[in-house]
Design an enzyme around this catalytic site. Structure first.
Site, PDB file in Angstrom:
ATOM      1  N   ASP A   7     -23.560   8.907-122.115  1.00 41.82           N
ATOM      2  CA  ASP A   7     -24.397   8.460-123.241  1.00 41.82           C
ATOM      3  C   ASP A   7     -25.467   9.449-123.721  1.00 41.82           C
ATOM      4  O   ASP A   7     -26.190  10.025-122.899  1.00 41.82           O
ATOM      5  CB  ASP A   7     -25.195   7.204-122.847  1.00 41.82           C
ATOM      6  CG  ASP A   7     -24.389   6.188-122.105  1.00 41.82           C
ATOM      7  OD1 ASP A   7     -23.177   6.358-121.955  1.00 41.82           O
ATOM      8  OD2 ASP A   7     -24.995   5.191-121.657  1.00 41.82           O
ATOM      9  N   GLU A  56     -24.240  -3.120-123.306  1.00 45.07           N
ATOM     10  CA  GLU A  56     -24.947  -1.913-122.879  1.00 45.07           C
ATOM     11  C   GLU A  56     -25.602  -1.240-124.096  1.00 45.07           C
ATOM     12  O   GLU A  56     -25.241  -1.506-125.235  1.00 45.07           O
ATOM     13  CB  GLU A  56     -23.956  -0.920-122.244  1.00 45.07           C
ATOM     14  CG  GLU A  56     -23.259  -1.448-121.003  1.00 45.07           C
ATOM     15  CD  GLU A  56     -22.358  -0.427-120.323  1.00 45.07           C
ATOM     16  OE1 GLU A  56     -22.425  -0.308-119.087  1.00 45.07           O
ATOM     17  OE2 GLU A  56     -21.575   0.247-121.007  1.00 45.07           O
TER      18      GLU A  56
HETATM   19  C1  FRU Z   1     -22.977   3.222-120.773  1.00 45.54           C
HETATM   20  C2  FRU Z   1     -23.608   3.201-119.399  1.00 45.54           C
HETATM   21  C3  FRU Z   1     -25.014   2.646-119.481  1.00 45.54           C
HETATM   22  C4  FRU Z   1     -25.662   3.246-118.266  1.00 45.54           C
HETATM   23  C5  FRU Z   1     -25.037   4.613-118.216  1.00 45.54           C
HETATM   24  C6  FRU Z   1     -24.840   5.151-116.826  1.00 45.54           C
HETATM   25  O1  FRU Z   1     -21.968   4.159-120.913  1.00 45.54           O
HETATM   26  O2  FRU Z   1     -22.808   2.451-118.525  1.00 45.54           O
HETATM   27  O3  FRU Z   1     -25.073   1.236-119.525  1.00 45.54           O
HETATM   28  O4  FRU Z   1     -27.049   3.311-118.373  1.00 45.54           O
HETATM   29  O5  FRU Z   1     -23.780   4.500-118.863  1.00 45.54           O
HETATM   30  O6  FRU Z   1     -24.433   6.485-116.850  1.00 45.54           O
END
Ligand code: FRU
Length: 519
Positions: free
Chosen positions: A52, A234
């Site tokens: 992300d 998320e």
């Molecule tokens: C989304 C996610 C988020 C988390 C991050 C962990 O892709 O699962 O919810 O904070 O990636 O790397």
């Protein structure tokens, strides 16, 4: 294709005298950024795993981009915040890692804001702090089967994001016993003079408020009965935006979901509504998708974009959890989408969030070939008429028709017999990207896909298509429908056809831009 006269416009393509340091830098970047599949105008880390985008914030001429980063491997692992800055959203400078895991856990996704009023006391009004708000993910807690292993922490920087100090009394928001409790996105809510945190909590979002970024109060929940629940919620984002060309303000809530996208896997939905500093109220309950492709996830918008600019700027992670860890790049893994501007449109009392590439794309346009307006039927091979290697490429097409064609679009191919097609079907009134005719797809059972979305184009279509070494982004009708897909062809695509069948179509505009590498 010989019958078509090609007008060639060479845009500014000026050499510059290189100092020895610049030359060294170029040589270095040539080695690193020329690997097979390496995106030439999309952001990638030099090496290792990225997911992300995080903490995007604008400050003193720099767009900051932080990102979920594992600096020791090209698969996911202990999460850090990698860091890069750009003056134009297109050319990026890599900076040292901003945030490292600590005793409270890995550093998961989150956001960053400029605390101009010094509400936190970390800086001053003259020297405001850049404050990052992120999730701590405690692996020991997770392994021990606890539910409270995610909490929210903060850190601040007084030197334009170059060095960071974590708040000594972290976490600032403890976990109430909920497994998925993460990805804080913070904004300044002018009307109530409070910071608002939007948090992803399992199957909904929760809103918290704070006067100082340190003490947080629960305000409300939204979403249990709204939108899509194909996967865990998320990376939310909440922001105000005016309906294009009016003073009417609406609030957009963006929510990524880990699975259940319209074409499979992880994807991003959005809600249009109102927010009063406490509660978000959605207009309607139909699921709206930000992108119908398979590869745009966890995207959020930049904080503190100057008012005189006024744009809502977005970037997403150009991958999908279904296969992100096994795509065939090894030195680095994952790229971001090209940065996009989000635009709210309103028609017949319906709101729709369009996405278009940021206008800074112009900075990397190098040569442009224009096909004159004409009526055509059937395919034409464009490669034979444009003297540059096909990719990286931007294709802008504006086409009109009286009767909808059976098919209209673009096909990339190569001598290995591979094809990638992006086309509109007048028969089904839908847009499709077909990546099943690639040879390098065995790394995942679900990668080869035909991604489809409904759209009705009765009188014609506008396509803006960005093609990089391993991705295609299609913006249909000024971003009314967007599709982002990766591809990993066994050989480079070097042939482009504009494909059409059925009724005649009339070319109103057809431009092919060679794009410059940003590395
Ligand atoms: C989304 C996610 C988020 C988390 C991050 C962990 O892709 O699962 O919810 O904070 O990636 O790397």
């Amino acid at each position: 294709m010989g019958k078509y006269i090609i007008a060639i416009i060479i845009l500014s393509f000026l050499g510059c005298s290189c100092t020895s340091t610049r030359k060294e830098k170029l040589d270095n970047s040539e080695k690193i950024y020329k690997e097979p599949y390496r995106p030439q105008f999309h952001f990638t880390p030099e090496t290792h795993w990225m997911n992300d985008p995080n903490g995007m914030v604008y400050y003193e001429g720099e767009y900051h981009l932080f990102y979920q980063y594992h600096p020791e491997s090209s698969v996911w692992g202990p999460m850090h915040w990698g860091h890069a800055v750009s003056k134009d959203l297109v050319h990026w400078e890599h900076l040292p890692i901003a945030l490292y895991p600590d005793s409270l856990g890995y550093i998961f996704s989150g956001s960053a804001v400029m605390d101009y009023e010094n509400t936190s006391g970390f800086g001053s009004k003259d020297k405001p702090a850049m404050v990052a708000i992120y999730t701590y993910h405690n692996m020991e807690g997770e392994k021990a089967g606890r539910n409270d292993f995610q909490s929210q922490g903060i850190a601040y920087s007084l030197d334009k994001g170059r060095t960071w100090t974590k708040y000594e009394k972290n976490p600032v928001l403890k976990n109430p016993g909920i497994r998925d409790f993460r990805d804080p996105k913070v904004i300044w809510h002018k009307e109530s003079k409070k910071w608002i945190m939007t948090l992803a909590v399992q199957d909904h979002t929760s809103f918290y408020s704070s006067k100082n970024l340190i003490d947080w109060t629960f305000e409300s929940d939204f979403g249990k009965e709204f939108g899509s629940h194909g996967g865990v919620w998320e990376c939310p984002d909440l922001f105000p935006i005016n309906v294009e060309g009016t003073d009417e303000e609406k609030w957009i809530l963006i929510v990524s979901i880990g699975a259940g996208g319209p074409n499979g896997g992880s994807t991003t939905q959005y809600f249009v509504g109102d927010f009063n500093g406490k509660e978000f109220v959605s207009i309607g309950n139909d699921t709206k998708w930000l992108d119908y492709g398979r590869d745009n996830y966890a995207g959020v918008t930049w904080s503190n974009v100057p008012e005189e600019d006024g744009r809502v700027l977005f970037i997403g992670w150009m991958s999908n959890w279904q296969y992100a860890t096994v795509v065939p790049t090894y030195k680095w893994r994952s790229a971001n989408t090209f940065p996009r501007e989000l635009v709210l449109k309103k028609e017949d009392n319906n709101y729709h969030l369009n996405s278009v590439p940021v206008k800074e794309l112009e900075l990397i346009r190098e040569e442009c070939y224009i096909i004159p307006n004409q009526d055509i039927k059937g395919n034409f091979d464009v490669t034979n008429t444009i003297p540059f290697k096909a990719i990286p490429l931007e294709i802008d097409l504006e086409i009109a028709w009286d009767e909808q064609p059976q098919k209209f679009g673009v096909k990339l191919s190569n001598s290995a017999g591979e094809e990638l097609e992006a086309f509109y079907s007048g028969v089904n009134e839908s847009f499709t990207i077909d990546r099943t005719k690639l040879k390098n797809i065995s790394f995942s059972d679900v990668f080869a896909s035909i991604d489809k979305a409904k759209i009705s184009c009765k009188t014609g279509i506008k396509l803006q298509i960005l093609i990089d070494e391993s991705s295609i982004e299609v913006f249909v009708n000024d971003g009314e429908l967007v599709m982002t897909d990766q591809f990993f062809s066994a050989e480079k695509f070097d042939k482009i056809d504009v494909v059409s069948s059925g009724n005649n179509i009339s070319v109103k505009e057809a431009k092919f831009y060679k794009l410059k590498s940003v590395w």
